[in-house]
Design a protein around this motif. Sequence first.
Motif, PDB file in Angstrom:
ATOM      1  N   GLU A   1     -12.879 -26.467  35.040  1.00  0.00           N
ATOM      2  CA  GLU A   1     -11.694 -26.353  35.891  1.00  0.00           C
ATOM      3  C   GLU A   1     -11.271 -24.893  36.072  1.00  0.00           C
ATOM      4  OE1 GLU A   1      -8.473 -28.210  33.092  1.00  0.00           O
ATOM      5  OE2 GLU A   1      -7.424 -26.792  34.368  1.00  0.00           O
ATOM      6  N   HIS A   2     -11.494 -24.062  35.053  1.00  0.00           N
ATOM      7  CA  HIS A   2     -11.011 -22.674  35.151  1.00  0.00           C
ATOM      8  C   HIS A   2     -11.826 -21.851  36.149  1.00  0.00           C
ATOM      9  CE1 HIS A   2      -8.324 -23.599  31.954  1.00  0.00           C
ATOM     10  NE2 HIS A   2      -9.317 -23.939  31.163  1.00  0.00           N
ATOM     11  N   LEU A   3     -13.140 -21.937  36.042  1.00  0.00           N
ATOM     12  CA  LEU A   3     -13.976 -21.206  37.004  1.00  0.00           C
ATOM     13  C   LEU A   3     -13.661 -21.699  38.423  1.00  0.00           C
ATOM     14  CD1 LEU A   3     -16.249 -19.178  37.654  1.00  0.00           C
ATOM     15  CD2 LEU A   3     -17.881 -21.031  37.328  1.00  0.00           C
TER      16      LEU A   3
ATOM     17  N   ILE B   1      -6.978 -20.183  48.339  1.00  0.00           N
ATOM     18  CA  ILE B   1      -6.497 -21.582  48.290  1.00  0.00           C
ATOM     19  C   ILE B   1      -5.334 -21.657  47.298  1.00  0.00           C
ATOM     20  CG2 ILE B   1      -7.170 -23.982  47.842  1.00  0.00           C
ATOM     21  CD1 ILE B   1      -9.618 -23.220  49.296  1.00  0.00           C
ATOM     22  N   PRO B   2      -4.168 -22.112  47.738  1.00  0.00           N
ATOM     23  CA  PRO B   2      -3.022 -22.159  46.820  1.00  0.00           C
ATOM     24  C   PRO B   2      -3.274 -23.119  45.651  1.00  0.00           C
ATOM     25  CG  PRO B   2      -2.359 -22.701  49.084  1.00  0.00           C
ATOM     26  CD  PRO B   2      -3.856 -22.625  49.078  1.00  0.00           C
ATOM     27  N   LEU B   3      -2.633 -22.813  44.513  1.00  0.00           N
ATOM     28  CA  LEU B   3      -2.842 -23.638  43.316  1.00  0.00           C
ATOM     29  C   LEU B   3      -2.523 -25.108  43.588  1.00  0.00           C
ATOM     30  CD1 LEU B   3      -1.389 -21.329  40.490  1.00  0.00           C
ATOM     31  CD2 LEU B   3      -3.777 -21.654  41.130  1.00  0.00           C
ATOM     32  N   ASP B   4      -1.502 -25.360  44.399  1.00  0.00           N
ATOM     33  CA  ASP B   4      -1.112 -26.757  44.604  1.00  0.00           C
ATOM     34  C   ASP B   4      -2.037 -27.514  45.569  1.00  0.00           C
ATOM     35  OD1 ASP B   4      -0.325 -25.694  46.983  1.00  0.00           O
ATOM     36  OD2 ASP B   4       1.824 -26.074  46.732  1.00  0.00           O
ATOM     37  N   ARG B   5      -3.056 -26.815  46.085  1.00  0.00           N
ATOM     38  CA  ARG B   5      -4.063 -27.539  46.896  1.00  0.00           C
ATOM     39  C   ARG B   5      -5.339 -27.791  46.078  1.00  0.00           C
ATOM     40  NH1 ARG B   5      -4.266 -27.243  52.402  1.00  0.00           N
ATOM     41  NH2 ARG B   5      -5.531 -29.108  52.160  1.00  0.00           N
ATOM     42  N   MET B   6      -5.229 -27.483  44.760  1.00  0.00           N
ATOM     43  CA  MET B   6      -6.379 -27.765  43.886  1.00  0.00           C
ATOM     44  C   MET B   6      -5.936 -28.811  42.866  1.00  0.00           C
ATOM     45  SD  MET B   6      -8.180 -24.040  43.418  1.00  0.00           S
ATOM     46  CE  MET B   6      -6.838 -22.872  43.405  1.00  0.00           C
TER      47      MET B   6
ATOM     48  N   TYR C   1     -11.190 -30.311  44.384  1.00  0.00           N
ATOM     49  CA  TYR C   1     -11.004 -31.155  43.196  1.00  0.00           C
ATOM     50  C   TYR C   1     -11.651 -30.434  42.030  1.00  0.00           C
ATOM     51  CZ  TYR C   1     -10.042 -34.358  46.934  1.00  0.00           C
ATOM     52  OH  TYR C   1      -9.514 -34.913  48.068  1.00  0.00           O
ATOM     53  N   LEU C   2     -10.872 -30.197  40.990  1.00  0.00           N
ATOM     54  CA  LEU C   2     -11.364 -29.479  39.808  1.00  0.00           C
ATOM     55  C   LEU C   2     -11.609 -30.482  38.692  1.00  0.00           C
ATOM     56  CD1 LEU C   2      -8.671 -26.628  39.758  1.00  0.00           C
ATOM     57  CD2 LEU C   2     -11.002 -26.464  40.671  1.00  0.00           C
ATOM     58  N   TRP C   3     -12.832 -30.589  38.279  1.00  0.00           N
ATOM     59  CA  TRP C   3     -13.159 -31.479  37.158  1.00  0.00           C
ATOM     60  C   TRP C   3     -12.480 -30.957  35.906  1.00  0.00           C
ATOM     61  CZ3 TRP C   3     -15.782 -35.980  37.473  1.00  0.00           C
ATOM     62  CH2 TRP C   3     -16.179 -36.578  36.263  1.00  0.00           C
ATOM     63  N   LYS C   4     -11.893 -31.858  35.122  1.00  0.00           N
ATOM     64  CA  LYS C   4     -11.176 -31.413  33.926  1.00  0.00           C
ATOM     65  C   LYS C   4     -12.167 -31.152  32.785  1.00  0.00           C
ATOM     66  CE  LYS C   4      -7.211 -32.524  31.019  1.00  0.00           C
ATOM     67  NZ  LYS C   4      -6.736 -31.159  31.031  1.00  0.00           N
TER      68      LYS C   4
ATOM     69  N   HIS D   1     -14.039 -13.085  31.399  1.00  0.00           N
ATOM     70  CA  HIS D   1     -15.011 -13.993  32.027  1.00  0.00           C
ATOM     71  C   HIS D   1     -14.211 -15.050  32.803  1.00  0.00           C
ATOM     72  CE1 HIS D   1     -18.199 -17.001  32.356  1.00  0.00           C
ATOM     73  NE2 HIS D   1     -19.058 -16.050  32.051  1.00  0.00           N
ATOM     74  N   PRO D   2     -14.705 -15.476  33.990  1.00  0.00           N
ATOM     75  CA  PRO D   2     -13.923 -16.451  34.781  1.00  0.00           C
ATOM     76  C   PRO D   2     -13.831 -17.857  34.183  1.00  0.00           C
ATOM     77  CG  PRO D   2     -16.018 -15.968  35.847  1.00  0.00           C
ATOM     78  CD  PRO D   2     -15.909 -15.025  34.698  1.00  0.00           C
ATOM     79  N   GLU D   3     -14.426 -18.091  33.015  1.00  0.00           N
ATOM     80  CA  GLU D   3     -14.180 -19.362  32.309  1.00  0.00           C
ATOM     81  C   GLU D   3     -12.852 -19.296  31.560  1.00  0.00           C
ATOM     82  OE1 GLU D   3     -17.464 -20.317  29.738  1.00  0.00           O
ATOM     83  OE2 GLU D   3     -18.891 -20.247  31.380  1.00  0.00           O
ATOM     84  N   CYS D   4     -12.227 -18.104  31.529  1.00  0.00           N
ATOM     85  CA  CYS D   4     -10.883 -17.988  30.922  1.00  0.00           C
ATOM     86  C   CYS D   4      -9.877 -18.602  31.891  1.00  0.00           C
ATOM     87  CB  CYS D   4     -10.524 -16.523  30.693  1.00  0.00           C
ATOM     88  SG  CYS D   4     -11.569 -15.688  29.484  1.00  0.00           S
TER      89      CYS D   4
END
Length: 364
Positions: free
Chosen positions: A180-182, A192-197, A220-223, A252-255
């Motif tokens: 979800e973080h990446l 893309i605004p946070l509330d559209r993810m 859609y961000l998988w948890k 790192h973008p996984e943060c």
Amino acid sequence: MATATLDSLLATYAELPAHELDERIAQAKRDIGSRVVILGHHYQRDEVVKFADYRGDSLRLSQLAAGRPEAEYIVFCGVHFMAESADVLSGDHQAVILPDLNAGCSMADMANLEQVEVCWDVLAKVNSSKIVPVTYINSTAAIKAFVGKNGGAVCTSSNARKIMEWALARGEKALFLPDEHLGRNTGYGLGIPLDRMAIWNPAEENGGLTDREIAAARIYLWKGHCSVHQRFRPEHVESARMSHPGIRVIAHPECSWEVCQAADEVGSTEYIIKRVVEAPAGSAWAVGTEIHMIRRLAQEHPDRLVVSLDDCVCMCSTMFRISPQHLCWTLESLRSGQVVNRVSVVPETKRWALVALNRMLEIR
Ligand code: 13P
Ligand code: SF4
């Protein structure tokens, strides 16, 4: 080989002093010659990575494996999904070997095929718009194959932006998995605004989303997450700046999104290494990624200050499972003609996973 036998075998290797282990690994490697190539991920420990013919990130290593057709054996000192990618990209005459089959990736294990199929069906029912799936390379071959079959592509932390742009140009929406973080960091970087993810939680019915929320989301961000990178907090960025005024924070973008927003720079393992290597002597860096890579960077560049963003050690325990003992056992077995710990993706999965990987390689 039964685990008990392997365990007792490894116990005999455990008794060897470090210098003897080193000599035996080096000797076995020499004896096998160009028939073996050893790949070492940046997060591997020094005692293992020093024997690697190539050191790199997961993608580079898999590509290198594909570029060494003369090597019958590819010994991958990394984690399971990386060995699978190498198997998908390498030739049928090559055997990919993971010195410890227990070296998995907890993030990759957070999305299984059945869960993803349920998610895909629900999203298709609620949406009339086209959804393009994108999977991070840190996923199982089965997930890569699903994505390949459904018109999507693989991405890495180096090219996630480019692949997400491609997905959103190809369809109106994207499903990003399993981190979800990446996904969030990449989507936000594209405006893309946070509330559209929306977060899809596979443990909840309908992913924990209402139909209205599903309809409103663009991504859609998988948890799923990396337990190593998720430990970094925005407070760590603050305290690094207080302790070392002028220090540059690179994550790192996984943060998490909050950490990436607070950092000066965000990038993949290769990017972090490049930035530190090319930085002038005297520069200072607080790095948000796995500790073995940070320590090695610090050792190799003593004229720069390179510290972990968090004082408490953020180590990838599954990467750490690959020990010199496992490497020695693997190479000595290969020398005697026994292929141990082979990672082999079944043909149908391989075919579609290759489609998803090749799409990534072709997207410019
Ligand atoms: P790379 O794709 O940079 O090798 O990173 C893999 C990984 O597992 C990061 O946590
Ligand atoms: Fe997986 Fe995280 Fe380890 Fe990378 S650092 S291999 S994402 S558990």
